[in-house]
Motif scaffolding. Sequence first.
Motif, PDB file in Angstrom:
ATOM      1  N   ILE A 173       1.521   6.827   2.842  1.00  0.00           N
ATOM      2  CA  ILE A 173       0.561   6.017   3.619  1.00  0.00           C
ATOM      3  C   ILE A 173       0.094   4.780   2.845  1.00  0.00           C
ATOM      4  CG2 ILE A 173      -0.224   7.910   5.088  1.00  0.00           C
ATOM      5  CD1 ILE A 173      -2.679   8.160   3.202  1.00  0.00           C
ATOM      6  N   PRO A 174      -0.417   3.794   3.577  1.00  0.00           N
ATOM      7  CA  PRO A 174      -0.865   2.545   2.955  1.00  0.00           C
ATOM      8  C   PRO A 174      -2.348   2.586   2.615  1.00  0.00           C
ATOM      9  CG  PRO A 174      -0.864   2.259   5.307  1.00  0.00           C
ATOM     10  CD  PRO A 174      -0.478   3.690   5.053  1.00  0.00           C
ATOM     11  N   TRP A 175      -2.841   1.434   2.173  1.00  0.00           N
ATOM     12  CA  TRP A 175      -4.193   1.343   1.639  1.00  0.00           C
ATOM     13  C   TRP A 175      -5.208   0.753   2.602  1.00  0.00           C
ATOM     14  CZ3 TRP A 175      -4.571  -3.724   2.478  1.00  0.00           C
ATOM     15  CH2 TRP A 175      -3.397  -4.503   2.375  1.00  0.00           C
ATOM     16  N   LYS A 199       1.443  11.263  -0.005  1.00  0.00           N
ATOM     17  CA  LYS A 199       1.297  10.302  -1.098  1.00  0.00           C
ATOM     18  C   LYS A 199       0.446   9.130  -0.616  1.00  0.00           C
ATOM     19  CE  LYS A 199       3.252   6.658  -2.732  1.00  0.00           C
ATOM     20  NZ  LYS A 199       2.026   5.960  -3.197  1.00  0.00           N
ATOM     21  N   GLU A 202      -1.314   3.611  -4.004  1.00  0.00           N
ATOM     22  CA  GLU A 202      -1.827   3.546  -5.371  1.00  0.00           C
ATOM     23  C   GLU A 202      -3.115   2.726  -5.460  1.00  0.00           C
ATOM     24  OE1 GLU A 202       1.091   2.612  -4.235  1.00  0.00           O
ATOM     25  OE2 GLU A 202       1.832   0.717  -5.077  1.00  0.00           O
ATOM     26  N   GLY A 232       4.908   3.627  -5.511  1.00  0.00           N
ATOM     27  CA  GLY A 232       5.995   3.676  -4.527  1.00  0.00           C
ATOM     28  C   GLY A 232       7.323   4.031  -5.185  1.00  0.00           C
ATOM     29  N   GLY A 236       6.727   7.832  -4.426  1.00  0.00           N
ATOM     30  CA  GLY A 236       7.135   7.512  -3.050  1.00  0.00           C
ATOM     31  C   GLY A 236       8.636   7.667  -2.854  1.00  0.00           C
ATOM     32  N   PHE A 250       6.129   7.440   7.498  1.00  0.00           N
ATOM     33  CA  PHE A 250       5.744   6.315   6.639  1.00  0.00           C
ATOM     34  C   PHE A 250       4.965   5.280   7.426  1.00  0.00           C
ATOM     35  CE2 PHE A 250       6.742   1.969   5.170  1.00  0.00           C
ATOM     36  CZ  PHE A 250       6.196   2.019   3.897  1.00  0.00           C
ATOM     37  N   GLY A 252       3.585   1.343   6.439  1.00  0.00           N
ATOM     38  CA  GLY A 252       3.538   0.334   5.388  1.00  0.00           C
ATOM     39  C   GLY A 252       4.407  -0.852   5.746  1.00  0.00           C
ATOM     40  N   SER A 253       4.972  -1.486   4.732  1.00  0.00           N
ATOM     41  CA  SER A 253       5.736  -2.715   4.951  1.00  0.00           C
ATOM     42  C   SER A 253       7.131  -2.428   5.519  1.00  0.00           C
ATOM     43  CB  SER A 253       5.887  -3.457   3.622  1.00  0.00           C
ATOM     44  OG  SER A 253       6.638  -2.681   2.717  1.00  0.00           O
ATOM     45  N   LEU A 275       5.364   0.182  10.984  1.00  0.00           N
ATOM     46  CA  LEU A 275       5.458  -0.956  10.081  1.00  0.00           C
ATOM     47  C   LEU A 275       4.520  -2.072  10.536  1.00  0.00           C
ATOM     48  CD1 LEU A 275       9.328  -0.637   9.764  1.00  0.00           C
ATOM     49  CD2 LEU A 275       7.567   0.402   8.328  1.00  0.00           C
ATOM     50  N   CYS A 308      -2.458  -3.519  10.681  1.00  0.00           N
ATOM     51  CA  CYS A 308      -1.091  -3.748  11.149  1.00  0.00           C
ATOM     52  C   CYS A 308      -1.073  -4.290  12.565  1.00  0.00           C
ATOM     53  CB  CYS A 308      -0.275  -2.469  11.039  1.00  0.00           C
ATOM     54  SG  CYS A 308      -1.113  -1.053  11.706  1.00  0.00           S
ATOM     55  N   GLN A 355      -2.487  -8.586  -3.101  1.00  0.00           N
ATOM     56  CA  GLN A 355      -2.679  -8.944  -1.695  1.00  0.00           C
ATOM     57  C   GLN A 355      -3.410 -10.283  -1.581  1.00  0.00           C
ATOM     58  OE1 GLN A 355      -1.019  -7.159   0.291  1.00  0.00           O
ATOM     59  NE2 GLN A 355      -1.588  -8.271   2.138  1.00  0.00           N
ATOM     60  N   GLU A 406       4.040 -11.525   8.613  1.00  0.00           N
ATOM     61  CA  GLU A 406       2.765 -10.807   8.577  1.00  0.00           C
ATOM     62  C   GLU A 406       1.995 -11.249   7.332  1.00  0.00           C
ATOM     63  OE1 GLU A 406       2.783  -6.451   7.854  1.00  0.00           O
ATOM     64  OE2 GLU A 406       1.405  -6.376   9.562  1.00  0.00           O
ATOM     65  N   PHE A 408      -1.343 -10.337   6.721  1.00  0.00           N
ATOM     66  CA  PHE A 408      -2.159  -9.185   6.317  1.00  0.00           C
ATOM     67  C   PHE A 408      -3.401  -9.634   5.551  1.00  0.00           C
ATOM     68  CE2 PHE A 408      -2.125  -4.478   5.524  1.00  0.00           C
ATOM     69  CZ  PHE A 408      -1.744  -4.137   6.811  1.00  0.00           C
TER      70      PHE A 408
HETATM   71  P1  NAI Z   1       4.132  -0.985   0.772  1.00  0.00           P
HETATM   72  O1  NAI Z   1       4.971  -0.765   1.975  1.00  0.00           O
HETATM   73  O2  NAI Z   1       4.805  -1.290  -0.521  1.00  0.00           O
HETATM   74  O3  NAI Z   1       3.180   0.304   0.516  1.00  0.00           O
HETATM   75  C1  NAI Z   1       2.890   1.303   1.450  1.00  0.00           C
HETATM   76  C2  NAI Z   1       3.116   2.667   0.828  1.00  0.00           C
HETATM   77  O4  NAI Z   1       4.478   2.819   0.489  1.00  0.00           O
HETATM   78  C3  NAI Z   1       2.333   2.920  -0.461  1.00  0.00           C
HETATM   79  O5  NAI Z   1       1.927   4.265  -0.507  1.00  0.00           O
HETATM   80  C4  NAI Z   1       3.379   2.655  -1.532  1.00  0.00           C
HETATM   81  O6  NAI Z   1       3.132   3.317  -2.742  1.00  0.00           O
HETATM   82  C5  NAI Z   1       4.613   3.206  -0.869  1.00  0.00           C
HETATM   83  N1  NAI Z   1       5.869   2.678  -1.398  1.00  0.00           N
HETATM   84  C6  NAI Z   1       6.101   1.464  -1.966  1.00  0.00           C
HETATM   85  N2  NAI Z   1       7.378   1.363  -2.357  1.00  0.00           N
HETATM   86  C7  NAI Z   1       7.984   2.521  -2.035  1.00  0.00           C
HETATM   87  C8  NAI Z   1       9.301   3.016  -2.180  1.00  0.00           C
HETATM   88  N3  NAI Z   1      10.270   2.302  -2.749  1.00  0.00           N
HETATM   89  N4  NAI Z   1       9.587   4.264  -1.711  1.00  0.00           N
HETATM   90  C9  NAI Z   1       8.624   4.995  -1.132  1.00  0.00           C
HETATM   91  N5  NAI Z   1       7.358   4.592  -0.983  1.00  0.00           N
HETATM   92  C10 NAI Z   1       7.026   3.358  -1.420  1.00  0.00           C
HETATM   93  O7  NAI Z   1       3.095  -2.123   1.125  1.00  0.00           O
HETATM   94  P2  NAI Z   1       2.301  -3.080   0.111  1.00  0.00           P
HETATM   95  O8  NAI Z   1       3.219  -3.558  -0.945  1.00  0.00           O
HETATM   96  O9  NAI Z   1       1.066  -2.402  -0.289  1.00  0.00           O
HETATM   97  O10 NAI Z   1       1.936  -4.274   1.081  1.00  0.00           O
HETATM   98  C11 NAI Z   1       2.900  -5.284   1.368  1.00  0.00           C
HETATM   99  C12 NAI Z   1       2.796  -5.760   2.795  1.00  0.00           C
HETATM  100  O11 NAI Z   1       3.147  -4.694   3.658  1.00  0.00           O
HETATM  101  C13 NAI Z   1       1.427  -6.193   3.252  1.00  0.00           C
HETATM  102  O12 NAI Z   1       1.156  -7.514   2.933  1.00  0.00           O
HETATM  103  C14 NAI Z   1       1.545  -5.996   4.732  1.00  0.00           C
HETATM  104  O13 NAI Z   1       2.192  -7.099   5.321  1.00  0.00           O
HETATM  105  C15 NAI Z   1       2.441  -4.789   4.867  1.00  0.00           C
HETATM  106  N6  NAI Z   1       1.669  -3.548   5.092  1.00  0.00           N
HETATM  107  C16 NAI Z   1       1.627  -3.019   6.352  1.00  0.00           C
HETATM  108  C17 NAI Z   1       0.852  -1.912   6.599  1.00  0.00           C
HETATM  109  C18 NAI Z   1       0.769  -1.301   7.950  1.00  0.00           C
HETATM  110  O14 NAI Z   1      -0.242  -0.697   8.267  1.00  0.00           O
HETATM  111  N7  NAI Z   1       1.781  -1.365   8.757  1.00  0.00           N
HETATM  112  C19 NAI Z   1       0.035  -1.298   5.555  1.00  0.00           C
HETATM  113  C20 NAI Z   1       0.195  -1.873   4.246  1.00  0.00           C
HETATM  114  C21 NAI Z   1       0.976  -2.975   4.058  1.00  0.00           C
END
Ligand code: NAI
Length: 503
Positions: A173-175, A199, A202, A232, A236, A250, A252-253, A275, A308, A355, A406, A408
């Motif tokens: 999950i994300p933050w 998970k 971070e 991640g 992750g 999942f 996140g991004s 996403l 998101c 961010q 995006e 964000f």
């Molecule tokens: P991210 O996608 O890297 O992080 C989200 C989760 O995925 C965290 O728990 C992270 O530890 C985990 N993660 C990261 N790399 C991984 C990997 N290789 N394998 C498995 N898990 C992994 O997102 P980040 O870097 O925090 O934010 C980047 C952009 O993503 C933001 O600017 C935004 O555009 C987008 N985002 C979208 C979200 C949504 O709610 N859809 C939430 C957070 C970010």
Amino acid sequence: MGASTSHERATKGATSSAALEFVKSSPKKLLIGGKWVPSKSGKTFETLNPANEEVLALVAEGDKADVDEAVKHARKAFEEGKWPSLSPHARTRYLLKIADLIEKNADELAELESLDNGKPIFESKNIDIPGAAETFRYYAGFATKIYGDTNPSDPSMFNYTLREAVGVCGQIIPWNFPLLMASWKIAPALACGNVVILKPAEQTPLTAIRLGELILEAGLPESVVQIITGFGPGAGSAIAEHPDIDKVAFTGSGEVGKLILKASTGNLKRVSLELGGKSPNIIFPDADMPSAVFGSMLGIFMNQGQVCCAGSRVFVQQSVYEEFTDSLSTMAKGLTLGNPLDPNTKMGPLVSKEQHDRVIGYLKTGKEEGATAKTGGAAGNQERGYFIQPTVFTNVNNQMKIAREEIFGPVASAIPFKDENDVVLQGNDTTYGLAAAVWTKDINRALGVARKLKAGTVWINTYGMLDPMSPFGGYKQSGFGRELGKYAIDLYTQIKSVYAKIG
Ligand code: NAI
Ligand code: MG
């Protein structure tokens, strides 16, 4: 000098003694096999208060070795039937208990959330924490309402279906809504009889760890919920790749979503992805303007725009473009930035330096592309913390980066349009499809446009409404699978068809 300790500085403004105690008892550990344990590597990482950049707590950095250990416990708990073969009524009671415990500890959880994430306390108190409790309560009811079918098979056969748990679920999950996202993931998975390894992000591990404590307090059988904090690449990716995890959910991004999908091919685990988005928020001239302005403001500035489904592309019909963007900018300018724990704060800092810098980059790009920052357009003027001024960009067209990617963050890209046809084409001209909104008093237009927009959620004369009973998820590259509502049951069950020969 009477200098305050770093812990005092990090928790400035917190009043819940429970939250202060929780933060103080650091380093935080992993929840594996029903116990809190350090990571096998012994490593920890810092979680910061983004409003003042001070270290809140140290947290165990789990990685592959810890995930392997958790999966062994999870597999045992699942195969021995400690959870999936429990009476559904018992699962209901456990989930209700978790909901009650979240409510009982709401003030503490709200402060932890605002300290760790930077969101204003009025949002944590009114949205995140009650939303998490409600999600557990909603899925508590589902445990007893997961039905199979009897099928009109050949008369010599009795054929029925069972909906069974998928097994060991990895949930990443994300933050942006840490406790709420944990509840969207854990609650339906448990209702269906799965065991989970969560998970948290971070940047914001604290409320997930506290939730782990509450789940133990609720008395769930050991290893039904395990929590691995970490990064991640590390914890992750170990979850995404694990050959003995049956499903990964999942949020996140898009970039990481694609990595997760690729990693899933190893054992063909089930995947659901929620996403990003670049959601169109469409204003027609016949809308009730004060509510359209207010709703659009919430749509893009709530949670500092780190949502998101944020209404980040604000489409305004030409005849009211100036007037509307003036009002939106005035309202944005009036939002009080400050310490998230101050009840008067309307906007806190972004979650992290990463961010913050990413959003500053987009502000620069927007200006280079020829957009005008009608308000904002820069970092906040606070001495410390990752603040960004609420920004409204005008002179934007739908091909600019600030309209396609995006951001964000608290950045609205306001784009003019000619007519209904034009706005539907532009609104849908995006790689995303998570949400959309339309503001008009014309019911025919509202329903017509809602149908034509390619998005998983469409709001009419409101923005951002979510309810555990209603599905949430994306079209196109916003992901697949629907969370919430009865649809999440599809994500966390698989169907078995049983034929019995009669006679
Ligand atoms: P991210 O996608 O890297 O992080 C989200 C989760 O995925 C965290 O728990 C992270 O530890 C985990 N993660 C990261 N790399 C991984 C990997 N290789 N394998 C498995 N898990 C992994 O997102 P980040 O870097 O925090 O934010 C980047 C952009 O993503 C933001 O600017 C935004 O555009 C987008 N985002 C979208 C979200 C949504 O709610 N859809 C939430 C957070 C970010
Ligand atoms: Mg990332």
